[in-house]
Every structure is written in structure tokens, then in C-alpha cells.
Design an enzyme around this catalytic site. Structure first.
Site, PDB file in Angstrom:
ATOM      1  N   ARG A 166     -15.979  -3.212  42.453  1.00  0.00           N
ATOM      2  CA  ARG A 166     -16.431  -2.666  43.744  1.00  0.00           C
ATOM      3  C   ARG A 166     -15.920  -3.528  44.897  1.00  0.00           C
ATOM      4  O   ARG A 166     -15.457  -3.008  45.923  1.00  0.00           O
ATOM      5  CB  ARG A 166     -17.956  -2.607  43.775  1.00  0.00           C
ATOM      6  CG  ARG A 166     -18.571  -1.569  42.856  1.00  0.00           C
ATOM      7  CD  ARG A 166     -20.075  -1.596  42.930  1.00  0.00           C
ATOM      8  NE  ARG A 166     -20.569  -1.158  44.235  1.00  0.00           N
ATOM      9  CZ  ARG A 166     -21.852  -1.191  44.580  1.00  0.00           C
ATOM     10  NH1 ARG A 166     -22.760  -1.657  43.744  1.00  0.00           N
ATOM     11  NH2 ARG A 166     -22.228  -0.761  45.766  1.00  0.00           N
ATOM     12  N   ARG A 197       0.825  -1.210   0.000  1.00  0.00           N
ATOM     13  CA  ARG A 197       0.000   0.000   0.000  1.00  0.00           C
ATOM     14  C   ARG A 197       0.857   1.258   0.000  1.00  0.00           C
ATOM     15  O   ARG A 197       0.448   2.301  -0.513  1.00  0.00           O
ATOM     16  CB  ARG A 197      -0.921   0.006   1.230  1.00  0.00           C
ATOM     17  CG  ARG A 197      -1.964  -1.097   1.230  1.00  0.00           C
ATOM     18  CD  ARG A 197      -2.923  -0.959   2.408  1.00  0.00           C
ATOM     19  NE  ARG A 197      -3.835  -2.097   2.465  1.00  0.00           N
ATOM     20  CZ  ARG A 197      -3.691  -3.136   3.287  1.00  0.00           C
ATOM     21  NH1 ARG A 197      -2.677  -3.155   4.147  1.00  0.00           N
ATOM     22  NH2 ARG A 197      -4.551  -4.122   3.263  1.00  0.00           N
ATOM     23  N   CYS A 218      -6.839 -19.690  13.746  1.00  0.00           N
ATOM     24  CA  CYS A 218      -7.736 -19.732  14.903  1.00  0.00           C
ATOM     25  C   CYS A 218      -9.065 -20.409  14.572  1.00  0.00           C
ATOM     26  O   CYS A 218      -9.761 -20.884  15.469  1.00  0.00           O
ATOM     27  CB  CYS A 218      -8.008 -18.317  15.407  1.00  0.00           C
ATOM     28  SG  CYS A 218      -6.525 -17.410  15.902  1.00  0.00           S
TER      29      CYS A 218
END
Length: 453
Positions: free
Chosen positions: A443, A18, A41
Site C-alpha cells: 500500500r 523413474r 543447507c
């Protein structure tokens, strides 16, 4: 010149093209297999039948690369690198012919190879690694020869092992997974791996922990018929290796290029091999910086390989790019069980000298009253003094795994668990409880940090 025609190598070649046309930059790539630019994969899902055709895993054929003036030479193996002469020796695997080819800029994208335990019979017919499309085709041919109702033994219970266990189950095989560790999925802490073990048992996959393989027994025809451990022998019509991979860096080692503790090539931020101005490397053959621990790691994933290729191609083509490192994010599944992790495990944190707290919470993928709300378990590690997030592990059903992306972003940003509790995440009953499971864990981690002083 590119050595290795899959994700990193051909991404680098395509990106460089490119930046510069054929008149400015000639690109030659060598690939010892039959295919280039494919999704390794996706092989377990092709083997398992979720992906119907091999062609669906191929992103771009050799002919398509050649149409873009990238000379991809398949079935051609590079056997030697001459650094002083700036050339490589290649061998045509069909004809056996050899030739030297010179380069100005070299890209090493040699990938990784399956780890084969050094035990008798491990290379016998009927024992399959699963790393390339050629490997996947060989396994499918072997399964077809056995037919449905056969017995399969998977050696190893990491990502490849559990994914292949699902694939073989889908093919109608009775599946036994032999795992030498304490629990499956050693990328998780054992308490989270235990959840995976329980779920696999529920799916009908027999998982044997603490089962180090001592050999593969063969029949009169030389084919594998059983896998032996110290304590038992497991009959097998097919044996699949899921023992992980290691960097394929034999060429680099022979040439004297710098390797890390895991055997992967060492590069700088531009993916240039350290100490060599004319050589780059990327994909499963390199080690990368772990942004949480500050150490080099070998993390073989297609996501990283494609990013490496983009960076290399830009730099080779006259542009600019860097790859800063990873936080170790990965997801997987076995049937309807989703598994995710990012950052450090407990032993990782201990190894680098971090003091930490851990919390584990149970939650659901949707509001508890909404139909199809599925359970999930989230474990979180935070640095004891600062509250900095160190790692997250998630095991659950539909909607669990991709929640790890929130933690991956938080790790990359160096957030504390307290800062995470204020994250403005999307909420509606079909998608999440009012408090997203990751934020519930955050939390609780805040409370644990405060309690630890």
C-alpha cells in the site's frame, strides 16, 4: 553418467530411473566425497547442535542408490572430460587408480566451492570451509579438540557466515565476524543489513564491518591462531570461512564448455549445456535466468538444485521438463532473528537500468494485542512508472521470514504493488495483523509510485 553425487546429480539420476529401468538405461555417478544425496543447507544446524546426528542430513545412502540400480561411486573424482571421445577420466581417491569411462549422456552437477581469500595462511590447519558433509565433520572434530570456551573468527557475513556464527555461539565459542562490506548480509540493502548488525551485536556476536582479511597468522605447530585485517588482529582457536561460494566448473572450463560471467555453466531451458546435445548441467555449478532483471545469475541453493535435477532426469529419461528461472528468494536466521529477501536490491535495479521507488515499514508478526507479537521491518522496491514489484526484504523475529513467499509469488507473476494490495491473504490475530506486513508495504509503495508520477 553423473559427475557430482549431491542434490542436482542424484535427483537427476533418480528421476531418470523413474522413466527408464536398468535394462534401458545404465546410470553411473561419481562423487569425490564420502556421501551422496545429503542436505548441505543443514550443516550449520548440525554443527550448532540443533541436528543431532550426521545421518539425519542424508536423504539416501550410496547403498540405497545402488539398490535402485544407480551405480554411485563415492571417493571417486572425475579429473578430465574427453568431449570428442565421449568419456571421462576418474581417479579412486583411496587407491589412486585411474580409468576412463564412456558415456552417451553426461550430467554435470559439480556444485560450488568455498571462496578462499588469496591471503597468507588461508589454507592452514584450523581454517575450515563449510560446503560438504566432510567439511562439516572436519569442523566438528576441530571444535571438539578446542573444547568449549574457545574463540572463533568467521570470515564473511553472508548466509553461511551468519549461520555459522550462530552455530559457533551455540557451541560455547566467543564469536567475531569479520565483514569486508558496509553491513552484514550483502544480499540485502545496507539499511536492512544494519538491522542484522544491531541484532547480532545484541546476541553477543562481535561484527566488524569494513574488515578485509589480509592474512591468517599461524603458531609454531602451523595451526591458525589469529586473523589479521589492515587495522587489527583477532585471536582465533578456529577460523570458519563464510565468504560465499563460486561455481566448481574447472572440469567444464578445461573441456571448453560455455561459462557465464560468474563462471557457471550456461544451459537452455531444458538444462542442456548450450551447444551440446549430450550434456546437461544443474545445481550450484550453473547460472540461471533472473526473471526480474532478465540477466543470468549464480544462485547456489538446494531448492534450485533439486528442481534442476528433476528437469534433467526427465529429459535424460525420455520425458520433458524445463526450468524457467528464479526471482532470487532466500531466507536465513541467526538465533531468533529471521532474514529474507526476494527480487532485486537497489543496486541490482540500478545496474539493469530500472527506475524505482522504495518504501520501508514497521509492523508485527501477529495482531499487536496478541501475545508474542514480534516486530518486523519490510522494505519493498517497485518500478517507478509501472508500479511493478521489483523486490522485497524482511528482517524480524518469529514469523517474519516466510512472509517473503507472498512476494516471491507476486514477482513470478509480474504483479504490480497495486494488484498486491487486493491479495486475499489469511488473517486471524494469532497469525497476522488485519493488514499483513507485506500488504502494508505494498500500500505504501502504491502511494510512492503515484507520488513519483
Amino acid at each position: 553418467m553423473v559427475v557430482g553425487g549431491d542434490a542436482a546429480g542424484m535427483s537427476a539420476a533418480s528421476q531418470a530411473r523413474r522413466f527408464k529401468g536398468p535394462d534401458e538405461l545404465e546410470i553411473v555417478a561419481f562423487e569425490r566425497g564420502h556421501f551422496g544425496s545429503y542436505s548441505a543447507c543443514g550443516i550449520p544446524y548440525w554443527v550448532g547442535g540443533q541436528v543431532g546426528e550426521r545421518a539425519e542430513l542424508i536423504a539416501r545412502t550410496p547403498a540405497e542408490h545402488r539398490e535402485r540400480a544407480i551405480d554411485l561411486r563415492t571417493r571417486t573424482e572425475v579429473t578430465e572430460i574427453d568431449l570428442a571421445g565421449g568419456r571421462v577420466l576418474s581417479r579412486d581417491l583411496e587407491s589412486g587408480a585411474e580409468e576412463w569411462t564412456g558415456y552417451d549422456k553426461l550430467v554435470l552437477a559439480t556444485g560450488a566451492r568455498p571462496v578462499r581469500p588469496p591471503v597468507p595462511g588461508i589454507d592452514a590447519p584450523g581454517v575450515y570451509g563449510v560446503q560438504t558433509l566432510d567439511d562439516g565433520q572436519a569442523l566438528l572434530d576441530g571444535l571438539s579438540a578446542v573444547g568449549g570456551g574457545g574463540r572463533a573468527v568467521v570470515v564473511g557475513a553472508g548466509y553461511i557466515g551468519v549461520e555459522m556464527a550462530e552455530a559457533l555461539l551455540n557451541r560455547g565459542f566467543a564469536v567475531t565476524v569479520l565483514n569486508r562490506g558496509e553491513q552484514p548480509m550483502s544480499t540485502l540493502d545496507p539499511d536492512m543489513g544494519r538491522l542484522v548488525h544491531t541484532a547480532m551485536d545484541g546476541l553477543g556476536i562481535v561484527t566488524v564491518n569494513g574488515a578485509g582479511v589480509t592474512g591468517v597468522r599461524t603458531g609454531a605447530d602451523g595451526r591458525a591462531v589469529a586473523v589479521a585485517t589492515r587495522d587489527a588482529e583477532y585471536p582465533a582457536d578456529v577460523v570458519v570461512l563464510g565468504t560465499g561460494v563460486e561455481p566448481e566448473t574447472g572440469l567444464a572450463r578445461a573441456a571448453g564448455l560455455p561459462l557465464g560471467v560468474y563462471g557457471g555453466l550456461l544451459t537452455d531451458l531444458s538444462m542442456r549445456v548450450r551447444g551440446r546435445e549430450e550434456i546437461w548441467a544443474g545445481g550450484d555449478c550453473v547460472e540461471v535466468l533472473d526473471l526480474v532483471s532478465g540477466r543470468e545469475r549464480h544462485v547456489p541453493l538446494g531448492t534450485h538444485a533439486n528442481k534442476h535435477g528433476q528437469v534433467i532426469g526427465a529429459n535424460v529419461g525420455g520425458g520433458y521438463g524445463t526450468f524457467p528461472g528464479v526471482v532470487g528468494t532466500a531466507v536465513s536466521k541467526v538465533c531468533d532473528l529471521e532474514i529474507a529477501r526476494t527480487g532485486l536490491r537497489e543496486r541490482d535495479a540500478a545496474e539493469v537500468g530500472l527506475r524505482y521507488v522504495t518504501v520501508t515499514i514497521e509492523s508485527t508478526s501477529r495482531a499487536g494485542y496478541y501475545p508474542s507479537a514480534a516486530p518486523m521491518t519490510v522494505k519493498m522496491l517497485a518500478e517507478r512508472r509501472t508500479g511493478r514489484l521489483l523486490g522485497v526484504q524482511i528482517v524480524g523475529r518469529e514469523g517474519a521470514a516466510k512472509r517473503v513467499d507472498v512476494a516471491a509469488v507476486a514477482l513470478t507473476a509480474g504483479m504490480t504493488v497495486e494488484a498486491m494490495t487486493a491479495l486475499d491473504l489469511g488473517y486471524a490475530p494469532p497469525f497476522s495483523p488485519v493488514w499483513d506486513p507485506v500488504l502494508v508495504a505494498a500500500r505504501k509503495a502504491v502511494s510512492a509510485v503515484r507520488a513519483a508520477g
